[in-house]
Motif scaffolding. Structure first.
Motif, PDB file in Angstrom:
ATOM      1  N   ARG A  89       0.770  -1.212   0.123  1.00 17.98           N
ATOM      2  CA  ARG A  89       0.041   0.003   0.123  1.00 17.98           C
ATOM      3  C   ARG A  89       0.907   1.358  -0.133  1.00 17.98           C
ATOM      4  NH1 ARG A  89      -5.430  -1.670  -0.959  1.00 17.98           N
ATOM      5  NH2 ARG A  89      -6.280  -3.108   0.668  1.00 17.98           N
ATOM      6  N   GLU A  90       2.220   1.246   0.694  1.00 18.08           N
ATOM      7  CA  GLU A  90       3.033   2.335   0.374  1.00 18.08           C
ATOM      8  C   GLU A  90       4.020   2.083  -0.205  1.00 18.08           C
ATOM      9  OE1 GLU A  90       1.851   0.844   3.661  1.00 18.08           O
ATOM     10  OE2 GLU A  90       0.489   2.146   4.113  1.00 18.08           O
TER      11      GLU A  90
ATOM     12  N   VAL B 158       2.061   5.578  -1.234  1.00 13.90           N
ATOM     13  CA  VAL B 158       0.823   6.022  -1.849  1.00 13.90           C
ATOM     14  C   VAL B 158       1.311   6.266  -3.556  1.00 13.90           C
ATOM     15  CG1 VAL B 158      -0.503   6.327  -0.009  1.00 13.90           C
ATOM     16  CG2 VAL B 158       0.773   8.267  -1.311  1.00 13.90           C
TER      17      VAL B 158
ATOM     18  N   ALA C  16      -3.098   9.245  -5.957  1.00 13.18           N
ATOM     19  CA  ALA C  16      -3.586   9.344  -4.679  1.00 13.18           C
ATOM     20  C   ALA C  16      -2.859  10.637  -3.818  1.00 13.18           C
ATOM     21  CB  ALA C  16      -3.478   7.950  -3.833  1.00 13.18           C
ATOM     22  N   TRP C  17      -1.553  10.781  -4.226  1.00 12.00           N
ATOM     23  CA  TRP C  17      -0.823  11.755  -3.196  1.00 12.00           C
ATOM     24  C   TRP C  17      -1.343  13.313  -3.913  1.00 12.00           C
ATOM     25  CZ3 TRP C  17       1.445  12.732   1.143  1.00 12.00           C
ATOM     26  CH2 TRP C  17       2.249  13.581   1.196  1.00 12.00           C
TER      27      TRP C  17
ATOM     28  N   THR D 189       1.085   7.323   5.330  1.00 13.84           N
ATOM     29  CA  THR D 189       0.605   5.778   5.347  1.00 13.84           C
ATOM     30  C   THR D 189      -0.913   5.959   4.703  1.00 13.84           C
ATOM     31  OG1 THR D 189      -0.253   5.807   7.408  1.00 13.84           O
ATOM     32  CG2 THR D 189       1.828   4.798   7.337  1.00 13.84           C
ATOM     33  N   ALA D 190      -1.123   4.688   4.102  1.00 17.53           N
ATOM     34  CA  ALA D 190      -2.512   4.559   3.342  1.00 17.53           C
ATOM     35  C   ALA D 190      -3.655   4.774   4.388  1.00 17.53           C
ATOM     36  CB  ALA D 190      -2.479   3.308   2.330  1.00 17.53           C
TER      37      ALA D 190
ATOM     38  N   VAL E 273      -5.895   5.122  -1.967  1.00 20.48           N
ATOM     39  CA  VAL E 273      -4.897   4.679  -1.111  1.00 20.48           C
ATOM     40  C   VAL E 273      -5.192   3.195  -0.651  1.00 20.48           C
ATOM     41  CG1 VAL E 273      -4.409   6.890  -0.470  1.00 20.48           C
ATOM     42  CG2 VAL E 273      -6.159   5.644   0.824  1.00 20.48           C
ATOM     43  N   LEU E 274      -6.472   2.939  -0.882  1.00 14.39           N
ATOM     44  CA  LEU E 274      -6.878   1.337  -0.464  1.00 14.39           C
ATOM     45  C   LEU E 274      -7.660   0.756  -1.628  1.00 14.39           C
ATOM     46  CD1 LEU E 274      -7.603   2.018   3.532  1.00 14.39           C
ATOM     47  CD2 LEU E 274      -5.433   0.720   2.209  1.00 14.39           C
TER      48      LEU E 274
END
Length: 376
Positions: free
Chosen positions: A100-101, A103, A107-108, A127-128, A169-170
């Motif tokens: 997940r990381e 991101v 997403a960022w 972190t996500a 992010v997820l």
């Protein structure tokens, strides 16, 4: 057929239990629209990956119904593809998950535009789960108390950007650990609402499916076995019907209505046929035919006699045939000579009647007596 049906029921039950245990926590269309925070964990599932309301595995009953749909080939490929939903993996059929990381850049960029993080938060350190938590907090602040409005959980499109950020992010689905993290931080609720025996607080479970190779194996195996059993069941039913029809056809008599035919009746029919044939051949009315017609008119509605005779005539005929004349009649006289003189005329008249009867019977060829008593 009974054994095949029992095997089919057992197979459906076994597969339904396995699939509920494995895919029972996956999101179904409409779960994301549950009130409050109950549907938060399903907000991460793409709309095209949500299971259909009429084809999912959240209970044994609906799972059996879904398996029946799969067995009949009714768009079961969509169910199978939805069951392969997982967190992103490497290229191809790799078994390693994409972390997940850090991101993604997309997403960022959305996170910076919406949240305007502090300078000490960078793409490498963010972190996500933290980003998703912040995005869901902002979303719920906008839509809280608006469950009755159209378009929930995004009434009038409010909060759509924050939900999009959380999905970035997820992506795809949540693991059990990620869902528990969101619940512990108050942005998700995995409790079961209502007053049922299973209602109340509940630990969050994963909303993901399983490895594609395993999903394909399970679904194709069930489809093949179910199709084979159903085919055998249909063949068994058809064969049973076919055998029943064959037995019924074999049980039917070759001559309908001939169940009660006996040798005597057949002989009588044969004699009648010969009698009519000879009469037609000579172009005359046979006396027996005339006698039979008169007798039938006289005994219409009584028993099925061909040439009925009264009891006296019958006894006379039988007695004549077997040379047993009836006993001579006696008359009372004063003298023995007178008695002898009276008995003789009676005996002569009886013999004359017997001779006449026998002669008439012989003239008819014995038809009347034989047809009436069924003799040879």
């Amino acid at each position: 057929c009974g054994n095949l049906v029992a095997m089919l029921i057992l197979m459906f039950f076994m597969f339904s239990v396995v699939l509920v245990n494995r895919f029972g926590t996956m999101c179904v269309a409409g779960d994301e629209a549950r009130p409050g925070k109950l549907g938060v964990t399903c907000l991460f599932t793409p709309d095209d990956s949500l299971l259909d309301r009429h084809a999912h595995f959240q209970g044994v009953g609906i799972a059996i119904y879904t398996l029946f749909r799969i067995a009949t080939g009714d768009a079961w490929g969509e169910v199978m593809e939805s069951a392969t939903l997982e967190t992103p993996r490497g290229l191809g059929w790799g078994f390693s998950y994409t972390p997940r990381e850090p991101v993604s850049n997309a997403a960022w960029g959305v996170y910076v535009r919406l949240m305007q993080p502090s300078a000490n938060v960078t793409q490498a350190t963010a972190t996500a789960l933290e980003i998703a938590k912040e995005a869901l907090d902002e979303w719920y602040a906008l839509v809280q108390g608006r469950e009755d409005e159209e378009g929930w959980p995004l009434p009038n499109g409010d909060g759509a950007d924050y939900v999009t950020l959380a999905r970035l992010v997820l992506p795809n689905c949540l693991t059990a650990a990620e869902a528990m993290y969101l619940q512990e931080h108050g942005v998700a609720d995995c409790a079961v609402p209502g007053s049922y025996h299973s209602s109340g607080p509940l630990d969050c479970s994963t909303t993901c499916g399983y490895t594609p190779i395993l999903v394909y194996t399970i679904f194709y195996l069930f489809f093949a076995v179910a199709a084979f059993v159903l085919f055998q069941l249909v063949i068994g039913v058809l064969m049973d019907i076919y055998l029943r029809v064959q037995e019924e056809a074999a049980a039917q008599p070759a001559c309908p209505g001939c169940d009660h035919l006996t040798i005597t009746i057949l002989k009588r029919m044969h004699r009648r046929w010969l009698m009519h044939a000879r009469a037609k051949l000579h172009g005359v009315e046979h006396p027996a035919i005339v006698s039979r017609s008169v007798s039938m008119k006289r005994t219409w509605g009584v028993s099925n006699r061909i040439a009925p005779v009264d009891s006296n005539t019958r006894d006379t005929l039988i007695g004549c045939r077997h040379a047993r004349p009836p006993p001579p009649a006696t008359a009372t006289a004063n003298t023995s000579e007178g008695t002898a003189e009276l008995a003789a005329p009676l005996a002569d008249s009886t013999n004359t009647a017997c001779t006449t009867s026998v002669t008439a019977t012989d003239a008819l060829g014995g038809a009347t007596d034989r047809m009436h008593w069924g003799g040879g």
